[in-house]
Scaffold this active site. Structure first.
Site, PDB file in Angstrom:
ATOM      1  N   CYS A 197      15.214  -9.198 -14.991  1.00 47.54           N
ATOM      2  CA  CYS A 197      16.373 -10.075 -15.071  1.00 47.54           C
ATOM      3  C   CYS A 197      17.625  -9.326 -14.655  1.00 47.54           C
ATOM      4  CB  CYS A 197      16.519 -10.568 -16.500  1.00 47.54           C
ATOM      5  SG  CYS A 197      14.996 -11.301 -17.121  1.00 47.54           S
TER       6      CYS A 197
ATOM      7  N   ARG B 294      17.377  -9.794  -7.086  1.00 44.53           N
ATOM      8  CA  ARG B 294      16.331  -9.367  -8.023  1.00 44.53           C
ATOM      9  C   ARG B 294      15.309 -10.466  -8.276  1.00 44.53           C
ATOM     10  NH1 ARG B 294      18.536  -4.980 -11.379  1.00 44.53           N
ATOM     11  NH2 ARG B 294      17.116  -5.531 -13.058  1.00 44.53           N
TER      12      ARG B 294
ATOM     13  N   TRP C 149      14.162 -13.932 -14.999  1.00 48.08           N
ATOM     14  CA  TRP C 149      12.841 -14.029 -14.350  1.00 48.08           C
ATOM     15  C   TRP C 149      11.891 -14.320 -15.494  1.00 48.08           C
ATOM     16  CZ3 TRP C 149      10.656 -13.938  -9.513  1.00 48.08           C
ATOM     17  CH2 TRP C 149       9.291 -13.707  -9.422  1.00 48.08           C
TER      18      TRP C 149
ATOM     19  N   ASN D  36      16.943  -8.486 -21.174  1.00 46.51           N
ATOM     20  CA  ASN D  36      15.952  -8.187 -20.148  1.00 46.51           C
ATOM     21  C   ASN D  36      14.847  -7.408 -20.855  1.00 46.51           C
ATOM     22  OD1 ASN D  36      14.508  -7.616 -17.881  1.00 46.51           O
ATOM     23  ND2 ASN D  36      15.945  -6.122 -17.032  1.00 46.51           N
ATOM     24  N   GLY D  37      13.583  -7.768 -20.622  1.00 46.62           N
ATOM     25  CA  GLY D  37      12.482  -7.025 -21.239  1.00 46.62           C
ATOM     26  C   GLY D  37      11.630  -7.909 -22.128  1.00 46.62           C
TER      27      GLY D  37
ATOM     28  N   GLU E  53      -7.329  -0.431  -0.966  1.00 48.88           N
ATOM     29  CA  GLU E  53      -5.893  -0.697  -1.130  1.00 48.88           C
ATOM     30  C   GLU E  53      -5.069   0.324  -0.360  1.00 48.88           C
ATOM     31  OE1 GLU E  53      -4.233  -3.074  -1.964  1.00 48.88           O
ATOM     32  OE2 GLU E  53      -2.224  -2.304  -2.368  1.00 48.88           O
TER      33      GLU E  53
ATOM     34  N   LYS F 114      -2.407  -0.704   2.604  1.00 51.70           N
ATOM     35  CA  LYS F 114      -1.010  -0.276   2.594  1.00 51.70           C
ATOM     36  C   LYS F 114      -0.644   0.397   3.906  1.00 51.70           C
ATOM     37  CE  LYS F 114       0.699  -1.873  -1.045  1.00 51.70           C
ATOM     38  NZ  LYS F 114      -0.182  -3.002  -0.792  1.00 51.70           N
TER      39      LYS F 114
ATOM     40  N   GLU G  71      -0.561  -2.275   6.731  1.00 49.89           N
ATOM     41  CA  GLU G  71       0.517  -3.275   6.714  1.00 49.89           C
ATOM     42  C   GLU G  71       1.893  -2.627   6.810  1.00 49.89           C
ATOM     43  OE1 GLU G  71       0.861  -5.641   3.180  1.00 49.89           O
ATOM     44  OE2 GLU G  71       0.218  -4.030   1.880  1.00 49.89           O
TER      45      GLU G  71
ATOM     46  N   HIS H  95     -23.466   5.887   6.759  1.00 47.63           N
ATOM     47  CA  HIS H  95     -24.225   4.755   7.324  1.00 47.63           C
ATOM     48  C   HIS H  95     -23.492   4.130   8.495  1.00 47.63           C
ATOM     49  CE1 HIS H  95     -27.085   4.956   4.034  1.00 47.63           C
ATOM     50  NE2 HIS H  95     -26.067   5.069   3.203  1.00 47.63           N
TER      51      HIS H  95
ATOM     52  N   LYS I 150       5.723 -12.555   2.411  1.00 49.28           N
ATOM     53  CA  LYS I 150       5.511 -12.129   1.034  1.00 49.28           C
ATOM     54  C   LYS I 150       4.485 -13.033   0.345  1.00 49.28           C
ATOM     55  CE  LYS I 150       5.982  -9.818  -2.704  1.00 49.28           C
ATOM     56  NZ  LYS I 150       5.293  -8.510  -2.765  1.00 49.28           N
TER      57      LYS I 150
HETATM   58  C1  AGP Z   1      -0.118  -6.844  -0.440  1.00 49.21           C
HETATM   59  O1  AGP Z   1       0.551  -5.617  -0.091  1.00 49.21           O
HETATM   60  C2  AGP Z   1      -0.055  -7.831   0.689  1.00 49.21           C
HETATM   61  N1  AGP Z   1       1.309  -8.108   0.956  1.00 49.21           N
HETATM   62  C3  AGP Z   1      -0.964  -9.033   0.549  1.00 49.21           C
HETATM   63  O2  AGP Z   1      -2.267  -8.564   0.771  1.00 49.21           O
HETATM   64  C4  AGP Z   1      -0.962  -9.799  -0.801  1.00 49.21           C
HETATM   65  O3  AGP Z   1      -1.541  -8.993  -1.800  1.00 49.21           O
HETATM   66  C5  AGP Z   1      -1.837 -11.057  -0.620  1.00 49.21           C
HETATM   67  O4  AGP Z   1      -1.232 -11.867   0.369  1.00 49.21           O
HETATM   68  C6  AGP Z   1      -2.008 -11.857  -1.907  1.00 49.21           C
HETATM   69  O5  AGP Z   1      -0.762 -12.334  -2.350  1.00 49.21           O
HETATM   70  P1  AGP Z   1      -0.671 -12.961  -3.820  1.00 49.21           P
HETATM   71  O6  AGP Z   1      -1.023 -11.869  -4.781  1.00 49.21           O
HETATM   72  O7  AGP Z   1       0.740 -13.424  -3.948  1.00 49.21           O
HETATM   73  O8  AGP Z   1      -1.663 -14.095  -3.891  1.00 49.21           O
END
Ligand code: AGP
Length: 613
Positions: free
Chosen positions: A2, A27, A79, A105-106, A486, A490, A493, A509, A608
């Site tokens: 928040c 934020r 939030w 906040n918290g 993961e 990272k 992307e 393999h 996002k």
């Molecule tokens: C994560 O770094 C990516 N931006 C992407 O894979 C994301 O995790 C995926 O689109 C799922 O989004 P969500 O968790 O909002 O469903």
């Protein structure tokens, strides 16, 4: 997290506070409100939705009897974590008499006990929030010294919080307190401020002072006093904020992602907070599933996309280990097209930071059409995923601005452990002592994550040596495998590098054919029963010329001879190590992207929240 603004001075507080809230909009929030103390007493206006809704409500009041005039004010952008984003849940919250205003906040972890006691003493609770209890506690304990009252209350609160409080009887005083979450003082000339970050007030002053753990701030026109919880004055240094507004929004970091990486200990604490009861066991009313429902579960299916899918893979290991339930983890975009076998005895867990991912939404809709019970794990209160599920477990990572998910993934991992332990607790597949022990291990993790964050300079230097690479492999075993996926995601992307993650045992393999002289291979190798096998895998790739970059536990020398670069993490229970191994890979990818001159927060081609299939 928040946004908070507090002001005492000679200006009309409304303008200062609303401007501060506007600067804190980045934020992320879903409601906003202000309270102003002036000749008409304490006046409050708060609205769900964006700041524009609040500003319209304020405009509609102008000229009326209570038009928010006064030179003391506090404001808040919320939030939502406890309770949906409604007008009634928006801050500030007030006491029964309307003499006290509080923004927060918290998470106040013991708020349910406090609420119960307050209602037993006749207080009328008017929101779903934990924050409101503070207003009623001030009402009860206030004896003419607001600062002393707040200090007394802080001693009885558990959890993480920033509180800002004003009282009708003290028109020149705003009192603030902090535990675990950020609060900063703005020092002006004949006016003073508090804010969740300097963005709240740098339009008025660039002289600031940080508030430390369990400190209470008395903000008056003439000056600011900081004390500890016993009232002893604490001296401190102020500093000049030389950031511009854009940098200030990022807390001084060049990118939101770097700031959000640093917020991960708080994201875990907030996600764990308030979910354990006094006996040290879990208390998850929000799952809205009876113990019988939980005992009737015969299989678990986790559906998600991207990084959330990787969190789900870790959840598989935890749930299968603790609950002895079969767990499938499905790419949401594939799930419904294979006519999956799910039904009433299936618990489907839909993981989504945004709660708006189309693939995940369609998958959970399909699961519900098959009569499966759906639990949403999401970071966004009131999101579509949360509204279309039977139950919701909110991660409390706070709004995540950067497209590449970091603290939300960390919070999802914490959520997976909590849900897994709760299922085991109810189903009796782990006895209460074991559950308590695992929860104690979990509670230690935020500090261990902080320790990893404090060691990341070695990774920042390493990143500079990798910035021109075009291919990087990631290897891991057991819960290290989802982290390999993961880490690769990272790097893909953020730095647009061809990165791939594999189970370490899979490398021979086929993928080992990718190894050339100097090919970087990141090996996630925290201390584990499978270490000897992982050492073999590292030797295999190294023998073919790979540059091995190993994430290893402090003191574990078994893999050291085969590591060209080593990143040390503290020791932890092996099942929980993803909370630690995740961090170096986030930092590595972000720093390589930065070294490449790329936009770390907004990578090309990405959104996002992917709201199309
Ligand atoms: C994560 O770094 C990516 N931006 C992407 O894979 C994301 O995790 C995926 O689109 C799922 O989004 P969500 O968790 O909002 O469903």
């Amino acid at each position: 997290m928040c946004g908070i603004v507090g002001y005492v001075g000679d200006k009309q507080a409304l303008e200062v506070v609303v401007d501060g809230l506007r600067r804190l909009e980045y934020r992320g929030y879903d409601s906003a409100g202000v309270s102003i103390l002036g000749p008409d007493g304490l006046q409050v206006e708060r609205k769900a939705g964006k700041l524009a809704n609040l500003e319209k409500a304020i405009t509609d009041r102008q000229g009326a009897e209570h038009d928010l005039r006064g030179t003391l004010g506090i404001g808040h952008t919320r939030w939502a974590t406890h309770g949906p984003p409604t007008d009634g849940n928006a801050h500030p919250h007030v006491d029964c008499a309307g003499d006290v205003a509080v923004v927060h906040n918290g998470t106040i972890e013991n708020f349910e006990v406090l609420v119960r006691d307050l209602e037993d003493r006749g207080h009328q609770r008017r929101s779903d929030t934990d924050t409101e209890v503070v207003a009623h506690l001030v009402e009860e304990r206030y004896d003419g010294d607001l600062a002393a009252t707040v200090r007394s209350i802080c001693k009885d609160l558990e959890g993480s919080f920033v509180l800002v409080v004003s009282h009708k009887s003290e028109p020149d005083l705003v009192v603030a307190a902090r535990r675990n979450l950020p609060l900063v003082i703005g020092l002006g000339d004949g006016e003073n401020f508090v804010g969740s970050d300097v963005t709240a007030f740098i339009a008025h002053t660039r002289q600031a002072r940080a508030v430390e753990q369990d400190q209470v701030v008395e903000v008056r026109r003439a000056g600011v006093t900081v004390t500890d919880l016993d009232g002893a004055v604490v001296e401190g240094e102020s500093y000049h904020v030389d950031w511009d507004t854009a940098a200030a929004e990022k807390g001084g970091y060049e990118f939101f992602m770097l700031k959000e990486i640093e917020e991960q200990p708080a994201a875990i604490r907030e996600t764990l907070g308030g979910r354990m009861q006094e006996d040290g066991l879990l208390h998850l009313d929000e799952l809205s599933m009876s113990d019988e429902d939980i005992r009737d579960i015969e299989q678990v299916v986790i559906i998600a996309c991207g990084s959330s899918y990787h969190s789900g893979l870790v959840g598989k290991y935890a749930i299968e280990r603790w609950c002895r339930l079969p767990v499938q983890v499905e790419m949401a975009s594939e799930f419904r097209y294979r006519d999956p076998v799910v039904g009433r005895s299936t618990l489907v867990i839909a993981i989504s930071q945004s709660g708006e991912t189309a693939d995940t939404l369609e998958a959970l809709r399909h699961a519900r059409s098959q009569k499966a019970r759906v639990l949403a794990v999401t970071n966004t209160v009131g999101s579509t995923v949360s509204r279309e599920s039977d139950a919701v477990f909110y991660t409390r990572g706070g709004p995540e601005v950067a497209v590449a998910s970091t603290k939300a993934v960390m919070a999802q991992l914490a959520a997976m452990y909590v849900v897994g332990l709760y299922l085991a607790q109810v189903r009796g597949t782990r006895d209460t002592d074991e559950v308590r022990a695992h929860l104690r291990d979990l509670l230690d993790m935020p500090d261990l994550v902080q320790e990893v964050l404090d060691r990341m300079d070695v990774v920042r230097e390493l990143a500079l040596t990798l910035k021109d690479e075009e291919r990087v492999l990631f290897l891991g075993r057991h819960v290290g495998y989802p982290m390999a996926l993961e880490g690769a995601l990272k790097l893909k992307e953020l730095a647009y590098i061809g990165a791939e993650g594999f189970p370490a045992g899979e490398i021979k393999h086929g993928p080992i054919a990718l190894i050339e002289q100097g090919t970087p291979v990141v090996v996630i190798a925290p201390r584990h029963a499978l270490q000897a096998k992982l050492v073999n895998n590292v030797q295999e790739v190294r023998a073919r010329g790979a540059r091995t970059i190993v994430i290893a536990t402090d003191g574990d020398e078994s893999i050291t001879p085969y590591a060209d670069d080593i990143i040390r993490i503290p020791d932890a229970k092996s099942l929980l190590t993803p909370l630690l191994t995740l961090v170096p890979m986030q930092v590595l990818s972000a720093e390589i992207a930065r070294a490449r001159g790329l936009d770390v927060d907004q990578p090309r081609n990405l959104a996002k929240s992917v709201t199309v299939e």
